[in-house]
Design a protein around this motif. Structure first.
Motif, PDB file in Angstrom:
ATOM      1  N   ASN A 182       0.799  -1.228   0.000  1.00 12.25           N
ATOM      2  CA  ASN A 182       0.000   0.000   0.000  1.00 12.25           C
ATOM      3  C   ASN A 182       0.830   1.276   0.000  1.00 12.25           C
ATOM      4  OD1 ASN A 182      -2.455  -1.391   0.002  1.00 12.25           O
ATOM      5  ND2 ASN A 182      -2.462  -1.579   2.230  1.00 12.25           N
ATOM      6  N   PHE A 183       2.158   1.157   0.149  1.00 12.59           N
ATOM      7  CA  PHE A 183       2.935   2.399   0.115  1.00 12.59           C
ATOM      8  C   PHE A 183       4.184   2.349  -0.759  1.00 12.59           C
ATOM      9  CE2 PHE A 183       4.984   0.422   3.888  1.00 12.59           C
ATOM     10  CZ  PHE A 183       6.325   0.655   3.607  1.00 12.59           C
ATOM     11  N   VAL A 184       4.666   1.159  -1.096  1.00 10.04           N
ATOM     12  CA  VAL A 184       5.819   1.094  -2.000  1.00 10.04           C
ATOM     13  C   VAL A 184       5.340   1.443  -3.406  1.00 10.04           C
ATOM     14  CG1 VAL A 184       7.571  -0.375  -3.022  1.00 10.04           C
ATOM     15  CG2 VAL A 184       6.993  -0.631  -0.598  1.00 10.04           C
ATOM     16  N   PRO A 185       5.881   2.492  -4.015  1.00 12.32           N
ATOM     17  CA  PRO A 185       5.336   2.979  -5.294  1.00 12.32           C
ATOM     18  C   PRO A 185       5.840   2.181  -6.497  1.00 12.32           C
ATOM     19  CG  PRO A 185       7.187   4.337  -4.650  1.00 12.32           C
ATOM     20  CD  PRO A 185       6.999   3.340  -3.536  1.00 12.32           C
ATOM     21  N   SER A 186       4.989   2.108  -7.489  1.00  5.98           N
ATOM     22  CA  SER A 186       5.429   1.591  -8.783  1.00  5.98           C
ATOM     23  C   SER A 186       6.202   2.711  -9.478  1.00  5.98           C
ATOM     24  CB  SER A 186       4.218   1.196  -9.627  1.00  5.98           C
ATOM     25  OG  SER A 186       3.437   2.347  -9.923  1.00  5.98           O
ATOM     26  N   PRO A 187       7.015   2.396 -10.493  1.00  8.95           N
ATOM     27  CA  PRO A 187       7.720   3.459 -11.227  1.00  8.95           C
ATOM     28  C   PRO A 187       6.764   4.512 -11.778  1.00  8.95           C
ATOM     29  CG  PRO A 187       8.649   1.332 -11.785  1.00  8.95           C
ATOM     30  CD  PRO A 187       7.426   1.053 -10.951  1.00  8.95           C
ATOM     31  N   LYS A 188       5.576   4.071 -12.223  1.00 10.04           N
ATOM     32  CA  LYS A 188       4.594   4.999 -12.784  1.00 10.04           C
ATOM     33  C   LYS A 188       4.094   5.966 -11.709  1.00 10.04           C
ATOM     34  CE  LYS A 188       0.091   5.178 -15.079  1.00 10.04           C
ATOM     35  NZ  LYS A 188      -1.053   4.373 -15.616  1.00 10.04           N
ATOM     36  N   HIS A 194       3.193   6.935   3.944  1.00 10.23           N
ATOM     37  CA  HIS A 194       4.435   7.350   3.309  1.00 10.23           C
ATOM     38  C   HIS A 194       4.164   7.777   1.868  1.00 10.23           C
ATOM     39  CE1 HIS A 194       6.720   5.843   6.661  1.00 10.23           C
ATOM     40  NE2 HIS A 194       6.287   4.616   6.495  1.00 10.23           N
ATOM     41  N   ASN A 195       4.657   8.966   1.482  1.00 13.30           N
ATOM     42  CA  ASN A 195       4.576   9.334   0.068  1.00 13.30           C
ATOM     43  C   ASN A 195       5.621   8.516  -0.694  1.00 13.30           C
ATOM     44  OD1 ASN A 195       7.173  10.774  -0.133  1.00 13.30           O
ATOM     45  ND2 ASN A 195       6.202  12.342   1.140  1.00 13.30           N
ATOM     46  N   PRO A 196       5.573   8.491  -2.027  1.00 15.71           N
ATOM     47  CA  PRO A 196       6.504   7.644  -2.792  1.00 15.71           C
ATOM     48  C   PRO A 196       7.975   7.837  -2.451  1.00 15.71           C
ATOM     49  CG  PRO A 196       4.752   8.383  -4.217  1.00 15.71           C
ATOM     50  CD  PRO A 196       4.554   9.096  -2.907  1.00 15.71           C
ATOM     51  N   LEU A 197       8.402   9.094  -2.279  1.00 19.76           N
ATOM     52  CA  LEU A 197       9.809   9.318  -1.910  1.00 19.76           C
ATOM     53  C   LEU A 197      10.077   8.844  -0.483  1.00 19.76           C
ATOM     54  CD1 LEU A 197      10.661  12.825  -3.427  1.00 19.76           C
ATOM     55  CD2 LEU A 197      11.420  10.568  -4.204  1.00 19.76           C
ATOM     56  N   GLY A 198       9.115   9.078   0.391  1.00 19.28           N
ATOM     57  CA  GLY A 198       9.246   8.613   1.763  1.00 19.28           C
ATOM     58  C   GLY A 198       9.312   7.096   1.828  1.00 19.28           C
ATOM     59  N   ALA A 199       8.547   6.436   0.954  1.00 24.62           N
ATOM     60  CA  ALA A 199       8.556   4.977   0.901  1.00 24.62           C
ATOM     61  C   ALA A 199       9.930   4.457   0.523  1.00 24.62           C
ATOM     62  CB  ALA A 199       7.509   4.487  -0.094  1.00 24.62           C
ATOM     63  N   LEU A 200      10.551   5.094  -0.463  1.00 26.36           N
ATOM     64  CA  LEU A 200      11.890   4.684  -0.873  1.00 26.36           C
ATOM     65  C   LEU A 200      12.893   4.917   0.261  1.00 26.36           C
ATOM     66  CD1 LEU A 200      12.039   5.986  -4.561  1.00 26.36           C
ATOM     67  CD2 LEU A 200      11.440   3.705  -3.717  1.00 26.36           C
ATOM     68  N   SER A 201      12.694   6.010   0.996  1.00 24.28           N
ATOM     69  CA  SER A 201      13.562   6.308   2.134  1.00 24.28           C
ATOM     70  C   SER A 201      13.426   5.241   3.214  1.00 24.28           C
ATOM     71  CB  SER A 201      13.213   7.681   2.709  1.00 24.28           C
ATOM     72  OG  SER A 201      13.920   7.932   3.909  1.00 24.28           O
ATOM     73  N   VAL A 202      12.193   4.803   3.451  1.00 20.42           N
ATOM     74  CA  VAL A 202      11.942   3.765   4.452  1.00 20.42           C
ATOM     75  C   VAL A 202      12.607   2.452   4.037  1.00 20.42           C
ATOM     76  CG1 VAL A 202      10.156   2.285   5.454  1.00 20.42           C
ATOM     77  CG2 VAL A 202       9.815   4.755   5.359  1.00 20.42           C
ATOM     78  N   LEU A 203      12.467   2.096   2.767  1.00 21.86           N
ATOM     79  CA  LEU A 203      13.080   0.866   2.273  1.00 21.86           C
ATOM     80  C   LEU A 203      14.609   0.923   2.392  1.00 21.86           C
ATOM     81  CD1 LEU A 203      10.969   0.096  -0.929  1.00 21.86           C
ATOM     82  CD2 LEU A 203      10.752  -0.916   1.353  1.00 21.86           C
ATOM     83  N   SER A 224      19.461  -0.854   4.978  1.00 23.31           N
ATOM     84  CA  SER A 224      20.771  -0.566   5.549  1.00 23.31           C
ATOM     85  C   SER A 224      20.872  -1.046   6.995  1.00 23.31           C
ATOM     86  CB  SER A 224      21.050   0.938   5.474  1.00 23.31           C
ATOM     87  OG  SER A 224      22.339   1.241   5.932  1.00 23.31           O
ATOM     88  N   VAL A 225      19.819  -0.804   7.774  1.00 21.62           N
ATOM     89  CA  VAL A 225      19.815  -1.262   9.168  1.00 21.62           C
ATOM     90  C   VAL A 225      19.840  -2.789   9.215  1.00 21.62           C
ATOM     91  CG1 VAL A 225      18.483  -1.351  11.303  1.00 21.62           C
ATOM     92  CG2 VAL A 225      18.651   0.782  10.046  1.00 21.62           C
ATOM     93  N   GLY A 226      19.084  -3.431   8.306  1.00 23.44           N
ATOM     94  CA  GLY A 226      19.070  -4.881   8.254  1.00 23.44           C
ATOM     95  C   GLY A 226      20.436  -5.456   7.921  1.00 23.44           C
ATOM     96  N   ILE A 266      20.162   8.008   7.435  1.00 22.69           N
ATOM     97  CA  ILE A 266      19.494   8.622   8.586  1.00 22.69           C
ATOM     98  C   ILE A 266      19.482  10.141   8.446  1.00 22.69           C
ATOM     99  CG2 ILE A 266      19.671   9.033  11.071  1.00 22.69           C
ATOM    100  CD1 ILE A 266      20.727   6.179  11.353  1.00 22.69           C
ATOM    101  N   ALA A 267      20.611  10.705   8.010  1.00 20.10           N
ATOM    102  CA  ALA A 267      20.693  12.154   7.820  1.00 20.10           C
ATOM    103  C   ALA A 267      19.680  12.620   6.774  1.00 20.10           C
ATOM    104  CB  ALA A 267      22.103  12.548   7.384  1.00 20.10           C
ATOM    105  N   LEU A 268      19.546  11.867   5.700  1.00 25.61           N
ATOM    106  CA  LEU A 268      18.572  12.195   4.663  1.00 25.61           C
ATOM    107  C   LEU A 268      17.154  12.123   5.211  1.00 25.61           C
ATOM    108  CD1 LEU A 268      18.080  12.827   1.656  1.00 25.61           C
ATOM    109  CD2 LEU A 268      18.035  10.355   1.233  1.00 25.61           C
ATOM    110  N   HIS A 269      16.902  11.111   6.037  1.00 24.26           N
ATOM    111  CA  HIS A 269      15.588  10.938   6.657  1.00 24.26           C
ATOM    112  C   HIS A 269      15.244  12.138   7.535  1.00 24.26           C
ATOM    113  CE1 HIS A 269      12.266   8.298   7.752  1.00 24.26           C
ATOM    114  NE2 HIS A 269      12.463   8.595   9.029  1.00 24.26           N
ATOM    115  N   LEU A 270      16.199  12.584   8.337  1.00 23.28           N
ATOM    116  CA  LEU A 270      15.982  13.725   9.224  1.00 23.28           C
ATOM    117  C   LEU A 270      15.797  15.016   8.432  1.00 23.28           C
ATOM    118  CD1 LEU A 270      18.591  12.926  12.033  1.00 23.28           C
ATOM    119  CD2 LEU A 270      16.106  12.621  12.110  1.00 23.28           C
ATOM    120  N   CYS A 271      16.550  15.159   7.344  1.00 23.75           N
ATOM    121  CA  CYS A 271      16.411  16.349   6.494  1.00 23.75           C
ATOM    122  C   CYS A 271      15.029  16.400   5.864  1.00 23.75           C
ATOM    123  CB  CYS A 271      17.486  16.352   5.400  1.00 23.75           C
ATOM    124  SG  CYS A 271      19.137  16.736   6.005  1.00 23.75           S
ATOM    125  N   ALA A 272      14.514  15.251   5.470  1.00 21.65           N
ATOM    126  CA  ALA A 272      13.177  15.191   4.872  1.00 21.65           C
ATOM    127  C   ALA A 272      12.116  15.612   5.887  1.00 21.65           C
ATOM    128  CB  ALA A 272      12.895  13.783   4.356  1.00 21.65           C
TER     129      ALA A 272
END
Length: 226
Positions: A69-75, A91-100, A105-107, A153-159
């Protein structure tokens, strides 16, 4: 009158803040070194438990927590970037990519930590099962990925700062309380499916999440202590 929609269920919120606490603990203890590496290892095991839980919850959890429900397709990503569609309540599409990227990375950091050996104060519990060359490789990945994780993480905080400062959207409050407040005049900005799909967050779902987390922790402890 504003419309209140439950977006983040309690399991997701606890996952998020426990992960934050464990990551901070991991960074501090690895810099201290010595006896603090025992706490570093324990923190790593907790992180791995949380990541595995999040993967399962992304498949069977509440509406906005599910990857589908939140990982975006390329379209959809392209439509969002060109302003043709809204970001959604979760999560918006960019936020979804950030979460992934963050989960990935944490994994990687948690998994490689099981095999690391610093030749001083710490050896991962699974290092004994692989060759010395593999241990060296995974230890190198563990050290290198730390830099990637810091950048993510820095990118996440900046967002978070960007959305608060320039778009007037508080991303922290919903992750604390679970709800998003939608002004009637802003409903057109959101997908109809999102507005009509609040995440379930009842006692049964919370109890199941706790049972799942406990089961993952017990299985992980079993393999670590073997």
């Amino acid at each position: 009158m504003k419309k209140i929609i439950r977006v983040w269920d309690l399991p997701i919120r606890l996952f998020h803040w426990l992960l934050v606490l464990c990551i901070i603990t991991s960074f501090i203890t690895v810099k201290i070194g010595g006896n603090a590496m025992e706490l570093h290892a324990l923190s790593g095991y907790c992180i791995l438990t949380l990541i595995i839980f999040r993967v399962f919850w992304g498949l069977i959890g509440s509406y906005h927590a599910r990857f589908i429900n939140f990982v975006p397709s390329p379209k959809r990503l392209l439509q969002y970037l060109t302003g043709k569609t809204s970001g959604g309540l979760g999560h918006n599409p960019l936020g979804a990519l950030s979460v992934l990227a963050l989960l990935g990375s944490v994994g990687v950091q948690a998994i490689t930590g099981l095999f690391t050996n610093d030749d001083i104060a710490f050896e991962g519990p699974f290092a004994k099962y692989v060759s010395s060359g593999t241990v060296e490789l995974l230890t190198s990945i563990h050290y290198f990925n730390e830099k990637i994780l810091i950048a993510v993480i820095a990118l996440h905080l900046c967002a978070i700062f960007y959305y608060q400062k320039f778009k007037g959207e508080n991303l922290i409050k919903p992750m604390l309380l679970g709800d998003k407040e939608i002004d009637p005049s802003d409903e057109a900005k959101h997908l109809p499916a999102d507005l009509g799909r609040a995440s379930k967050d009842g006692g049964l779902q919370r109890g199941f999440a706790l049972l799942l987390l406990g089961l993952i922790a017990l299985i992980l402890i079993y393999f670590i202590k073997r």
